[in-house]
Enzyme design. Structure first.
Site, PDB file in Angstrom:
ATOM      1  N   GLN A  46      14.205  -1.454  -6.459  1.00 10.85           N
ATOM      2  CA  GLN A  46      13.827  -1.404  -7.883  1.00 10.85           C
ATOM      3  C   GLN A  46      12.469  -2.085  -8.104  1.00 10.85           C
ATOM      4  O   GLN A  46      12.271  -2.833  -9.070  1.00 10.85           O
ATOM      5  CB  GLN A  46      14.915  -2.054  -8.742  1.00 10.85           C
ATOM      6  CG  GLN A  46      16.134  -1.177  -8.950  1.00 10.85           C
ATOM      7  CD  GLN A  46      15.824   0.072  -9.774  1.00 10.85           C
ATOM      8  OE1 GLN A  46      14.876   0.110 -10.559  1.00 10.85           O
ATOM      9  NE2 GLN A  46      16.633   1.107  -9.589  1.00 10.85           N
ATOM     10  N   SER A  47      11.512  -1.796  -7.254  1.00 11.58           N
ATOM     11  CA  SER A  47      10.197  -2.431  -7.356  1.00 11.58           C
ATOM     12  C   SER A  47       9.412  -1.939  -8.575  1.00 11.58           C
ATOM     13  O   SER A  47       9.151  -0.742  -8.708  1.00 11.58           O
ATOM     14  CB  SER A  47       9.402  -2.129  -6.080  1.00 11.58           C
ATOM     15  OG  SER A  47       8.044  -2.498  -6.250  1.00 11.58           O
TER      16      SER A  47
END
Ligand SMILES: *Cc1c(COP(=O)(O)O)cnc(C)c1O
Length: 338
Positions: free
Chosen positions: A75-76
């Site tokens: 989930q960057s």
């Protein structure tokens, strides 16, 4: 400090607003809390990586790159903002996502930032948790070079001296806003991870003799390692800026890593409470991985009397709310009326 000599491509909205959080301040009964809205940088729902990418992608262009390679956790937010910026600048974007949490929930693995990476046209490969992601990127870059491409590799979080210039610029912006508003800032607090944000802020605020202390709330590493990482990068950034050696010292770098919980990207009770409280007093969205834990730290420090009631404390909102959609079950939300 002459930032104008470094190439920059404008990607974000700015200056971002610096606003009071009146209801949160009243609810906590502590110091005056303010928020610097770097969640409003504009590009693909915003966030702190946009300022770094303004310098990184100008450097990529100057080097004639046609492909950008970067990496981050599943989930960057950094990957998502890089994908968006590359779309705008007509650069190909390839992202390596590290499975740092081991979560198998499809919301986590495919929604939130991952959905947006793909919408912006980036290609994605996954890597297991604990992989040497910098080395993995170099392998991909070598392969693409052999195919005749010109890759530009951006480290995780865009955290190197070029990227950190974005937060040197933010430090200048905050000081000029505060001067305009007659606001005496006593503390600046934010979530710190790959260290570029804090390093740039420290280099800028110290380089400009502001006297404003920065407190990073850690989201991954223990305190010693986090402070060492920030200090090393702040000193490299100061050198890159041409500041005299010895300008940035260990006493300028403070991190509090008591709010990480079980690990990077793993929800904590404090994060859930902080996100709910800020959502319900200020109408603002924080994120589960960074700004939620950063705010959990700030709230806890306020409750412990860490700040004087007459102090002005600015929380830098680094963005990331899109990550909420990767964590739909973390919040124990009330059932709907039948
Ligand atoms: C990357 C990120 C941070 C941390 O910034 P670093 O420069 O990596 O320390 C904080 N908040 C959000 C939302 C982020 O995406």
């Amino acid at each position: 400090m002459n930032l104008a000599r470094f190439p920059r491509i404008r990607l974000g909205h700015g200056p971002t607003p610096l606003e009071p959080m009146e209801r949160l301040s009243a609810t906590l009964g502590g110091p005056k809390l303010w928020i610097k809205r770097d969640d409003c940088t504009g590009l693909s729902t915003g966030g702190n990586k946009t300022r770094k990418l303004e310098y990184l992608l100008a450097d990529a262009r100057a080097q004639g790159a046609d492909l950008v390679i970067t990496q981050g956790a599943t989930q960057s937010n950094h990957a998502r903002q890089t994908a968006a910026a590359c779309a705008k600048l007509d650069l190909a974007c390839h992202i390596l996502l590290e499975d740092r949490t081991g979560y198998r929930d499809p919301a986590y693995t495919h929604s939130g930032n991952v959905l947006l990476d793909k919408l912006h046209g980036a290609s994605i490969e996954r890597r297991p948790g604990g992989a040497d992601m910098q080395a993995e990127m170099e392998v991909v870059a070598a392969r693409r070079r052999a195919e005749g491409r010109k890759p530009y590799v951006i480290p995780g979080g865009g955290s190197n001296p070029v990227g950190a210039l974005g937060y040197v610029r933010a430090a200048q912006e905050i000081l000029s806003q505060a001067a305009e508003m007659d606001l005496r800032i006593d503390h600046l607090v934010h979530a710190t991870g790959s260290a570029g944000t804090q390093a740039g802020l420290v280099a800028g605020l110290v380089g400009l003799s502001s006297g404003i202390p920065v407190l990073g709330i850690g989201v991954r590493a223990p305190r010693d390692r986090q402070e060492a990482n920030v200090l090393a990068l702040a000193q490299r950034t100061a050198a890159y800026l041409g500041l005299p050696e010895g300008t940035v010292r260990a006493e300028h770098v403070r991190a509090n890593c008591d709010y990480v919980g079980q690990g990077y990207g793993i929800p904590t009770q404090g994060m859930v409470e902080a996100i709910r409280l800020v959502a319900q007093t200020e109408g603002l969205l924080l994120d589960p991985v960074y700004s939620g834990k950063g705010m959990a730290g700030l709230i806890d420090l306020v409750r412990k009397g860490h700040f004087r009631p007459d102090e002005n404390v600015v929380f830098l909102h680094t963005g990331g709310a899109v990550g909420l959609f990767g964590y739909p079950d973390a919040f124990d939300l009330p059932a709907e009326a039948a």
